[in-house]
Design an enzyme around this catalytic site. Structure first.
Site, PDB file in Angstrom:
ATOM      1  N   CYS A  50       0.836  -1.035  -0.068  1.00  0.00           N
ATOM      2  CA  CYS A  50      -0.087  -0.038  -0.264  1.00  0.00           C
ATOM      3  C   CYS A  50       1.013   1.317  -0.098  1.00  0.00           C
ATOM      4  O   CYS A  50       1.933   1.447   0.745  1.00  0.00           O
ATOM      5  CB  CYS A  50      -1.016   0.031   1.043  1.00  0.00           C
ATOM      6  SG  CYS A  50      -2.106   1.562   1.227  1.00  0.00           S
ATOM      7  N   CYS A  54       0.194   5.196   6.896  1.00  0.00           N
ATOM      8  CA  CYS A  54      -0.584   4.948   8.128  1.00  0.00           C
ATOM      9  C   CYS A  54       0.392   4.128   9.138  1.00  0.00           C
ATOM     10  O   CYS A  54       0.750   3.032   8.729  1.00  0.00           O
ATOM     11  CB  CYS A  54      -1.967   4.166   8.129  1.00  0.00           C
ATOM     12  SG  CYS A  54      -2.869   4.608   6.450  1.00  0.00           S
ATOM     13  N   CYS A  57       0.130   0.437  10.185  1.00  0.00           N
ATOM     14  CA  CYS A  57      -0.275  -0.717   9.350  1.00  0.00           C
ATOM     15  C   CYS A  57       0.789  -1.541   9.019  1.00  0.00           C
ATOM     16  O   CYS A  57       1.603  -1.084   8.091  1.00  0.00           O
ATOM     17  CB  CYS A  57      -1.150  -0.104   8.074  1.00  0.00           C
ATOM     18  SG  CYS A  57      -1.713  -1.255   7.202  1.00  0.00           S
ATOM     19  N   CYS A  94     -16.371  -9.172   5.475  1.00  0.00           N
ATOM     20  CA  CYS A  94     -15.900  -7.867   5.219  1.00  0.00           C
ATOM     21  C   CYS A  94     -14.644  -8.086   4.446  1.00  0.00           C
ATOM     22  O   CYS A  94     -13.677  -8.921   4.824  1.00  0.00           O
ATOM     23  CB  CYS A  94     -15.584  -7.407   6.554  1.00  0.00           C
ATOM     24  SG  CYS A  94     -16.701  -7.065   7.554  1.00  0.00           S
ATOM     25  N   CYS A 126     -19.705  -6.302   3.441  1.00  0.00           N
ATOM     26  CA  CYS A 126     -18.989  -5.010   3.760  1.00  0.00           C
ATOM     27  C   CYS A 126     -17.651  -4.982   2.860  1.00  0.00           C
ATOM     28  O   CYS A 126     -16.920  -6.175   2.942  1.00  0.00           O
ATOM     29  CB  CYS A 126     -18.676  -4.933   5.254  1.00  0.00           C
ATOM     30  SG  CYS A 126     -17.757  -3.618   5.902  1.00  0.00           S
ATOM     31  N   CYS A 186     -19.523   2.629   8.075  1.00  0.00           N
ATOM     32  CA  CYS A 186     -18.822   1.910   9.108  1.00  0.00           C
ATOM     33  C   CYS A 186     -17.695   2.716   9.304  1.00  0.00           C
ATOM     34  O   CYS A 186     -16.931   2.718   8.466  1.00  0.00           O
ATOM     35  CB  CYS A 186     -18.676   0.297   8.668  1.00  0.00           C
ATOM     36  SG  CYS A 186     -17.604  -0.329  10.121  1.00  0.00           S
ATOM     37  N   ARG A 258     -18.541  -2.142  17.368  1.00  0.00           N
ATOM     38  CA  ARG A 258     -17.562  -3.356  17.304  1.00  0.00           C
ATOM     39  C   ARG A 258     -16.100  -3.513  17.917  1.00  0.00           C
ATOM     40  O   ARG A 258     -15.595  -2.667  17.788  1.00  0.00           O
ATOM     41  CB  ARG A 258     -17.369  -3.627  15.694  1.00  0.00           C
ATOM     42  CG  ARG A 258     -18.674  -3.377  14.839  1.00  0.00           C
ATOM     43  CD  ARG A 258     -18.452  -3.785  13.478  1.00  0.00           C
ATOM     44  NE  ARG A 258     -19.546  -3.434  12.719  1.00  0.00           N
ATOM     45  CZ  ARG A 258     -20.613  -4.300  12.513  1.00  0.00           C
ATOM     46  NH1 ARG A 258     -20.398  -5.483  12.992  1.00  0.00           N
ATOM     47  NH2 ARG A 258     -21.610  -3.842  11.912  1.00  0.00           N
TER      48      ARG A 258
HETATM   49  N1  SAM Z   1      -6.914   0.661   2.905  1.00  0.00           N
HETATM   50  C1  SAM Z   1      -8.326   0.779   3.248  1.00  0.00           C
HETATM   51  C2  SAM Z   1      -8.352   1.835   4.495  1.00  0.00           C
HETATM   52  O1  SAM Z   1      -7.131   2.281   5.063  1.00  0.00           O
HETATM   53  O2  SAM Z   1      -9.341   2.403   4.442  1.00  0.00           O
HETATM   54  C3  SAM Z   1      -8.715  -0.683   3.927  1.00  0.00           C
HETATM   55  C4  SAM Z   1      -8.126  -1.275   4.710  1.00  0.00           C
HETATM   56  S1  SAM Z   1      -7.303  -0.822   6.440  1.00  0.00           S
HETATM   57  C5  SAM Z   1      -6.150  -2.259   6.542  1.00  0.00           C
HETATM   58  C6  SAM Z   1      -8.757  -0.737   7.538  1.00  0.00           C
HETATM   59  C7  SAM Z   1      -8.647  -0.301   9.075  1.00  0.00           C
HETATM   60  O3  SAM Z   1      -7.843  -1.251   9.842  1.00  0.00           O
HETATM   61  C8  SAM Z   1      -7.741   0.771   9.024  1.00  0.00           C
HETATM   62  O4  SAM Z   1      -8.621   2.050   8.798  1.00  0.00           O
HETATM   63  C9  SAM Z   1      -7.405   0.830  10.486  1.00  0.00           C
HETATM   64  O5  SAM Z   1      -8.416   1.551  11.462  1.00  0.00           O
HETATM   65  C10 SAM Z   1      -7.221  -0.697  10.940  1.00  0.00           C
HETATM   66  N2  SAM Z   1      -6.041  -1.371  11.059  1.00  0.00           N
HETATM   67  C11 SAM Z   1      -4.911  -1.279  10.282  1.00  0.00           C
HETATM   68  N3  SAM Z   1      -3.949  -1.990  10.978  1.00  0.00           N
HETATM   69  C12 SAM Z   1      -4.149  -2.049  12.169  1.00  0.00           C
HETATM   70  C13 SAM Z   1      -3.414  -2.247  13.470  1.00  0.00           C
HETATM   71  N4  SAM Z   1      -2.162  -2.777  13.245  1.00  0.00           N
HETATM   72  N5  SAM Z   1      -4.234  -2.375  14.627  1.00  0.00           N
HETATM   73  C14 SAM Z   1      -5.431  -2.018  14.592  1.00  0.00           C
HETATM   74  N6  SAM Z   1      -6.201  -1.693  13.588  1.00  0.00           N
HETATM   75  C15 SAM Z   1      -5.613  -1.572  12.236  1.00  0.00           C
HETATM   76 FE1  SF4 Z   2      -3.032   1.068   3.088  1.00  0.00          FE
HETATM   77 FE2  SF4 Z   2      -2.952   0.133   5.594  1.00  0.00          FE
HETATM   78 FE3  SF4 Z   2      -3.386   2.892   5.501  1.00  0.00          FE
HETATM   79 FE4  SF4 Z   2      -5.293   1.199   4.440  1.00  0.00          FE
HETATM   80  S1  SF4 Z   2      -4.497   1.324   6.823  1.00  0.00           S
HETATM   81  S2  SF4 Z   2      -4.541   3.053   3.292  1.00  0.00           S
HETATM   82  S3  SF4 Z   2      -4.189  -0.626   3.849  1.00  0.00           S
HETATM   83  S4  SF4 Z   2      -1.427   1.921   4.887  1.00  0.00           S
END
Ligand code: SAM
Ligand code: SF4
Ligand code: DTB
Length: 323
Positions: A50, A54, A57, A94, A126, A186, A258
């Site tokens: 990606c 973030c 992530c 989801c 979802c 959501c 949730r």
């Molecule tokens: N890429 C898309 C986005 O960011 O909207 C969808 C997938 S992203 C992995 C979905 C959500 O997973 C993120 O918005 C975040 O809130 C959650 N998430 C990701 N990594 C996480 C982590 N290490 N611990 C808790 N929640 C996490």
């Molecule tokens: Fe990409 Fe992870 Fe951020 Fe979603 S949460 S936009 S998968 S880096």
């Protein structure tokens, strides 16, 4: 209409825990079956690589994590996973993609076909695919998607300490596009990223002041992943976590709240407290998108020990009205 200004929210959050829990349970029982828990299964349909930054992530390409990137899964593989999830007791499926945004083209067309296939199994669908337009959200809805997940993650003020490749307002625009297309919204956040209690309350205020409010509010505890900038964060205090759940339940009484990521680090007693505070959904299955989740059998056993039961698909929102 309840007041949702920060001072009121703070006063709720700071109540003695027994008073906060009592208020949360009152709100919960007005709109939901207090013994019901919706079981959802997560499937990562496109993993890793990606472009976003973030900090929490494991799928961001700029961090060196143990995630194995996978291209977009084909429809038949996802539908097979959805069938297995249904057989295992899930009522919502989801699908998550490590995309910054949805782009029109063959990949999105394939996702639409997948959505139709999963919806045809009778599962509530979802998707969480990153930013999208109202037109794209409309196509998802037409394909049979019911809900779109897009988290605000934290307060507007703390957001730039966690993500710099897109803005809070872009997040809000996507949520507006999702609403405009008639999909359920959501949206929630993550606790334990180094934010203050005040940041958490500001996140709740943002969510509770959306009009209409989100249908579903995932509260994640950070899963610290090696290689990400937040790998060394201390776990969030469990009573602070429970207080956020209870406050969310009071502020957004009709929403599904949730208990999302982070349960492997919580005791069964802590999870039970979250249910008592008004959480009424969990992810079922030993994997979230890329990180571990409790075993399905452990979760079903815990629910049985608590005398709680899975909610059927389509049952939750406003299905029962109890005093
Ligand atoms: N890429 C898309 C986005 O960011 O909207 C969808 C997938 S992203 C992995 C979905 C959500 O997973 C993120 O918005 C975040 O809130 C959650 N998430 C990701 N990594 C996480 C982590 N290490 N611990 C808790 N929640 C996490
Ligand atoms: Fe990409 Fe992870 Fe951020 Fe979603 S949460 S936009 S998968 S880096
Ligand atoms: C949400 O709020 N939590 C889920 C779902 N929405 C997509 C994702 C949690 C992901 C946890 C990190 C991982 O497994 O990669």
């Amino acid at each position: 209409m309840p007041t949702r200004d920060l001072a009121t929210i703070r006063a709720l959050y700071k109540l003695p825990l027994p008073d906060l829990m009592f208020k949360a349970q009152q709100a919960h029982r007005l709109h939901h079956d207090p013994a019901g828990v919706q079981l959802c299964t997560l499937q990562s349909i496109k993993t890793g690589r990606c472009p976003e930054d973030c900090k929490y992530c494991p799928q961001a390409s700029r961090y060196d994590t143990a995630v194995d990137p996978e291209p977009l899964m084909d429809t038949s593989s996802v539908v097979a996973a959805a069938r297995a999830a249904r057989a295992g007791g899930a009522s919502r499926f989801c699908m998550g993609a490590a995309w910054r945004e949805v782009r029109d083209g063959p990949q999105f067309d394939s996702v639409l076909e997948t959505v139709s296939g999963v919806a045809a199994l009778g599962l509530e669908v979802c998707c969480t695919l990153g930013m999208l337009t109202a037109e794209q959200a409309g196509r998802l809805r037409q394909a049979g998607c019911a809900v779109y997940n897009h988290n605000l993650d934290t307060s507007r003020e703390y957001y730039p300490s966690i993500i710099t490749t897109r803005t809070y307002d872009e997040r809000l625009s996507t949520l507006a596009a999702v609403r405009e297309a008639g999909l359920q919204v959501c949206s929630g956040g993550i606790l334990g990223m180094g934010e203050s209690v005040e940041d958490r309350l500001k996140l709740l205020a943002e969510l509770a002041n959306l009009e209409p409010q989100p249908d579903s509010v995932p509260i994640n505890a950070l899963v610290p992943v090696e290689g990400t900038p937040l790998a060394e964060r201390e776990p969030v205090d469990i009573f602070e976590f429970v207080r956020v759940i209870a406050t969310a339940r009071i502020l957004m009484p009709k929403a599904m709240v949730r208990l999302s990521a982070g349960r492997t680090a919580m005791s069964e007693e802590a999870q039970a407290l979250c249910f008592l505070a008004g959480a009424n959904s969990i992810f079922l299955g030993d994997k979230l998108l890329t990180t571990p989740n409790p075993e399905r059998s452990e979760d079903l056993e815990l629910l049985a020990r608590l005398g709680m039961h899975p909610l059927a698909a389509g049952e939750p929102e406003g299905a029962s009205s109890r005093a």
